[in-house]
Design a protein around this motif. Structure first.
Motif, PDB file in Angstrom:
ATOM      1  N   PHE A   1       9.513  -0.081   2.700  1.00  0.00           N
ATOM      2  CA  PHE A   1       8.261   0.152   2.939  1.00  0.00           C
ATOM      3  C   PHE A   1       7.889   0.443   4.292  1.00  0.00           C
TER       4      PHE A   1
ATOM      5  N   SER B   1      -3.616   3.884   5.996  1.00  0.00           N
ATOM      6  CA  SER B   1      -3.783   3.294   4.763  1.00  0.00           C
ATOM      7  C   SER B   1      -4.190   4.671   3.737  1.00  0.00           C
TER       8      SER B   1
ATOM      9  N   VAL C   1      -3.366   2.553  -6.591  1.00  0.00           N
ATOM     10  CA  VAL C   1      -2.561   1.999  -5.736  1.00  0.00           C
ATOM     11  C   VAL C   1      -3.066   2.145  -4.357  1.00  0.00           C
ATOM     12  N   TYR C   2      -3.356   1.137  -3.468  1.00  0.00           N
ATOM     13  CA  TYR C   2      -3.737   1.261  -2.261  1.00  0.00           C
ATOM     14  C   TYR C   2      -2.645   0.627  -1.382  1.00  0.00           C
ATOM     15  N   ALA C   3      -2.250   1.358  -0.132  1.00  0.00           N
ATOM     16  CA  ALA C   3      -1.234   0.974   0.467  1.00  0.00           C
ATOM     17  C   ALA C   3      -1.594   0.857   2.077  1.00  0.00           C
TER      18      ALA C   3
ATOM     19  N   THR D   1       3.353  -4.534   6.073  1.00  0.00           N
ATOM     20  CA  THR D   1       3.057  -3.624   4.871  1.00  0.00           C
ATOM     21  C   THR D   1       2.432  -4.140   3.660  1.00  0.00           C
ATOM     22  N   TRP D   2       1.214  -3.908   3.390  1.00  0.00           N
ATOM     23  CA  TRP D   2       0.809  -4.230   1.832  1.00  0.00           C
ATOM     24  C   TRP D   2       0.312  -3.292   1.017  1.00  0.00           C
ATOM     25  N   GLU D   3       0.454  -3.481   0.011  1.00  0.00           N
ATOM     26  CA  GLU D   3       0.149  -2.671  -1.273  1.00  0.00           C
ATOM     27  C   GLU D   3      -0.373  -3.353  -2.412  1.00  0.00           C
TER      28      GLU D   3
ATOM     29  N   GLN E   1      -2.392  -3.160  -6.290  1.00  0.00           N
ATOM     30  CA  GLN E   1      -2.546  -2.359  -7.359  1.00  0.00           C
ATOM     31  C   GLN E   1      -3.565  -2.835  -8.559  1.00  0.00           C
TER      32      GLN E   1
END
Length: 275
Positions: free
Chosen positions: A20, A131, A161-163, A172-174, A176
């Motif tokens: 990631f 982002s 999906v937001y990353a 890191t964050w994701e 959905q």
């Protein structure tokens, strides 16, 4: 299947951790290591019992120009531009034994499921320098591995999906949000009750195709050092509008999954990834 992916299986989570948070320019072509963790997830979508297990698994990340093995599964990237990507890939989920699920007692076990098929990814927006919002549309044929290989239908899972990640690349964050639809065959696999297996508390039921669930989830990753990563995920599902909500095997209106673990990289290439 993607029901238990991440509910594509815990293997995908182990693969995700090393992939990631590095900038693309600094990612190696391949990484290999070992991951260990614990997951708690419904035995199947709509089950009233949880499946809890600890796992230790090797992982291999490969970031080739066409062949890819990463947190999204194993496959081939056939098209890539600044705003779109098209690939074909595999993923897998863990089995569920009917003896461990009272509702399915006396019914066949749910075997290991392997998914195969195309996926379209569209870049919708860059939200700041770190982002991104994208749309994914995977279409998957589902195969069961149990005393041979049997086709068990198909699923389609449109999702947003937001990353995002921090400035130093440690966090890191994701997130959905998506829906899962399946044909009659995969819905029968989970929710049908043949007349010969019906009981007083489990009447016969013939499942139909349609909506299986609505899902939202969050994956988090933290780089402890160059080789060691910690990660975790949560996922919430609702079956309130599911096509087979009346099945006697659909015991819950919602489902919750949780996983935590560590991944350690044992080796990596000096050559950079093809990005």
């Amino acid at each position: 299947m993607s029901m238990h992916k991440e509910l594509i299986g815990f293997m995908a989570v182990c693969l995700a951790a090393p992939a990631f948070a590095q900038d693309a320019a600094r990612q190696p072509l391949w990484e290999a290591g070992i991951g260990a963790g614990w997951v708690d997830t419904p035995a199947y979508p709509g089950a009233n019992m949880q499946s809890r297990r600890g796992l230790v698994l090797p992982f291999l990340i490969y970031r080739g120009e066409v062949l890819r093995s990463d947190q999204q599964g194993i496959g081939a990237r056939l098209l890539r531009s600044d705003n779109a990507e098209f690939d074909v890939g595999f993923a897998a989920s863990l089995p569920a034994h009917s003896n461990d699920v009272h509702t399915r007692a006396g019914m066949p076990d749910l075997g290991t499921l392997v998914e195969f098929g195309p996926r379209l990814k569209l870049r919708l927006a860059d939200i700041g320098p770190r982002s991104r919002l994208r749309f994914e549309l995977p279409l998957r044929a589902v195969m069961e591995l149990k005393s041979g290989v049997r086709r068990q239908g198909w699923t389609i899972e449109p999702r947003l999906v937001y990353a995002t990640r921090d400035d130093g690349g440690k966090w890191t964050w994701e997130g959905q949000l998506g829906v899962v639809f399946g044909d009659a065959r995969i819905n029968r696999y989970f929710y049908a009750v043949p007349p010969q297996l019906a009981t007083a508390s489990r009447p016969a039921y013939d499942a139909k195709g349609g909506l299986m669930l609505v899902r939202t989830g969050l994956f988090g990753y933290y780089r402890i050092d160059r080789d060691l990563r910690a990660f975790g995920f949560t996922r919430y599902e609702t079956y309130a509008g599911a096509a087979n909500r009346d099945s006697p095997l659909m015991k819950q209106a919602t489902g919750f999954s949780l996983g935590i673990g560590l991944a350690y990289t044992l080796g990596r290439s000096a050559a950079p990834a093809h990005e």
